[in-house]
Design an enzyme around this catalytic site. Structure first.
Site, PDB file in Angstrom:
ATOM      1  N   HIS A  17      40.527  25.953  37.527  1.00  0.00           N
ATOM      2  CA  HIS A  17      40.294  27.372  37.230  1.00  0.00           C
ATOM      3  C   HIS A  17      38.810  27.683  37.013  1.00  0.00           C
ATOM      4  O   HIS A  17      38.411  28.845  37.051  1.00  0.00           O
ATOM      5  CB  HIS A  17      41.132  27.825  36.031  1.00  0.00           C
ATOM      6  CG  HIS A  17      40.623  27.375  34.704  1.00  0.00           C
ATOM      7  ND1 HIS A  17      41.138  26.299  34.007  1.00  0.00           N
ATOM      8  CD2 HIS A  17      39.649  27.876  33.905  1.00  0.00           C
ATOM      9  CE1 HIS A  17      40.514  26.156  32.858  1.00  0.00           C
ATOM     10  NE2 HIS A  17      39.601  27.104  32.777  1.00  0.00           N
ATOM     11  N   ASP A  41      45.401  21.770  37.463  1.00  0.00           N
ATOM     12  CA  ASP A  41      44.175  22.403  36.983  1.00  0.00           C
ATOM     13  C   ASP A  41      42.993  21.440  37.001  1.00  0.00           C
ATOM     14  O   ASP A  41      42.200  21.384  36.061  1.00  0.00           O
ATOM     15  CB  ASP A  41      44.376  22.974  35.572  1.00  0.00           C
ATOM     16  CG  ASP A  41      43.259  23.950  35.193  1.00  0.00           C
ATOM     17  OD1 ASP A  41      42.603  24.485  36.102  1.00  0.00           O
ATOM     18  OD2 ASP A  41      43.044  24.168  33.980  1.00  0.00           O
ATOM     19  N   SER A  69      35.935  24.475  29.169  1.00  0.00           N
ATOM     20  CA  SER A  69      36.874  24.060  30.199  1.00  0.00           C
ATOM     21  C   SER A  69      36.217  23.105  31.194  1.00  0.00           C
ATOM     22  O   SER A  69      35.137  23.373  31.711  1.00  0.00           O
ATOM     23  CB  SER A  69      37.402  25.274  30.959  1.00  0.00           C
ATOM     24  OG  SER A  69      38.211  26.069  30.135  1.00  0.00           O
TER      25      SER A  69
END
Length: 347
Positions: A90, A120, A196
């Protein structure tokens, strides 16, 4: 009377003043001995400091440009000396241009090698000298309560460190693709936007997970993709640029089973996957399955929901005849289905 200097010190040492118990004791002299910085750290702090010194040079900041505009970014970390960087899908998804900043402020353009939205995860690559990479730990050895250190670039602040513990193991969460991700690590090491794709590290300086998500507005509930999953996916992305999965060509929904049917057929579950849509040219249609059938078994494994079916449809099933069991009204039906490779629509 003058006292000869030779006897001055002796007279002062021999003199005994009268004791006064009410007198205030003199303040102790300050210790001016230099103290090493490491001596000011307790055991926990020394551990975190050692982890950061070992891993931080491998952590990078990723900036992503989409359609000519800055689309955002996140964190990542080098997993090989030849410039491969692991991050979240993402973070880089739909990006057209990627820029990586190393810990020493060097900036390099990056190439997207591949991504897997279902886990992911994504891999970038840069062409740069003198790179330091991390070591991926065996996430199967992780224990709840052990130290966990997160390093990343939240809100663009590079090389930010937070620490905590592994709060739980074996969590599941939904990827943006809709597929369920298993073997997720829960930690209370604080994560924020920009973390992230950064590493979650153990006390030995080995990566145990890839930081991926937080639950808002909760505090101290953060998640990371286990390193064993990351290592498997990264290897395939580097090799082929994608992850292969199988499919049988149905769209389904989770439904309860009638208790009498469960008892009559001695099923180990009370739920299954009802076929809501069926492609006429799909493996399921060629196997004789029909809309309305309820899938309850695949290759001897109980199918309770769509996620159970996804777990069984792995790359090794592509082209392999596999027995599938369905309920057609109250009848139990067996068929042989040959899964095909899952084809994803172009970006």
């Amino acid at each position: 009377m003058k006292i000869h200097p030779e006897f001055q010190g002796r007279r002062e040492r021999e003199y005994q003043p009268v004791r006064n118990d009410n007198a205030t004791p003199p303040a102790p002299l300050a210790d001016t001995t230099p103290v090493e910085d490491d001596a000011l750290l307790d055991g926990y702090s020394r551990t975190v400091n050692a982890v950061v010194n070992r891993v931080a040079p491998s952590v990078v900041n990723i900036r992503v440009e989409s359609d000519g505009n800055r689309g955002g970014g996140g964190s990542g970390f080098l997993i090989a000396r030849d410039g491969f960087i692991l991050t979240n899908s993402h973070v880089v998804h739909q990006g057209r241009k990627f820029e990586v900043t190393l810990h020493d402020a060097r900036v390099f353009p990056a190439q997207l090698i591949g991504e897997d939205p279902d886990t992911d995860l994504a891999v970038l690559r840069i062409d740069a000298p003198s790179l330091q990479h991390v070591r991926l730990a065996d996430s199967g050895t992780i224990r709840v309560g052990q130290i966990a250190v997160a390093i990343g670039s939240p809100f663009g602040f590079q090389q930010t460190v937070t620490s905590g513990i592994v709060s739980a193991l074996g969590r599941s969460m939904r990827a943006e693709s809709g597929r369920l991700m298993d073997d997720i690590i829960q930690t209370d090491a604080a994560l924020n936007p920009g973390n992230s794709g950064g590493p979650l590290v153990n006390s030995a300086g080995e990566v145990i997970g890839v930081n991926t998500a937080v639950i808002l507005p909760a505090q101290g509930i953060c998640f990371a993709i286990a390193s064993n999953t990351a290592q498997f996916v990264a290897a395939w992305l580097i090799k082929e640029g994608r992850i292969r999965r199988s499919a049988i060509g149905v769209a389904g929904q989770n439904v309860p089973l009638h208790p009498r049917v469960v008892r009559f057929h001695r099923l180990p579950q009370d739920r299954g996957v009802q076929i809501a849509e069926l492609d006429a040219h799909s493996p399921a249609a060629r196997a004789g399955l029909r809309q309305g059938d309820i899938i309850v078994g695949f290759k001897g494994h109980a199918i309770r929901n769509i996620d159970d079916l996804h777990k069984r449809l792995v790359a090794s099933e592509i082209g392999v005849p596999s027995p599938i069991m369905v309920l057609r009204q109250t009848e139990k039906v067996f068929a042989m289905v040959i899964p095909e490779e899952l084809q994803r629509p172009p970006k």
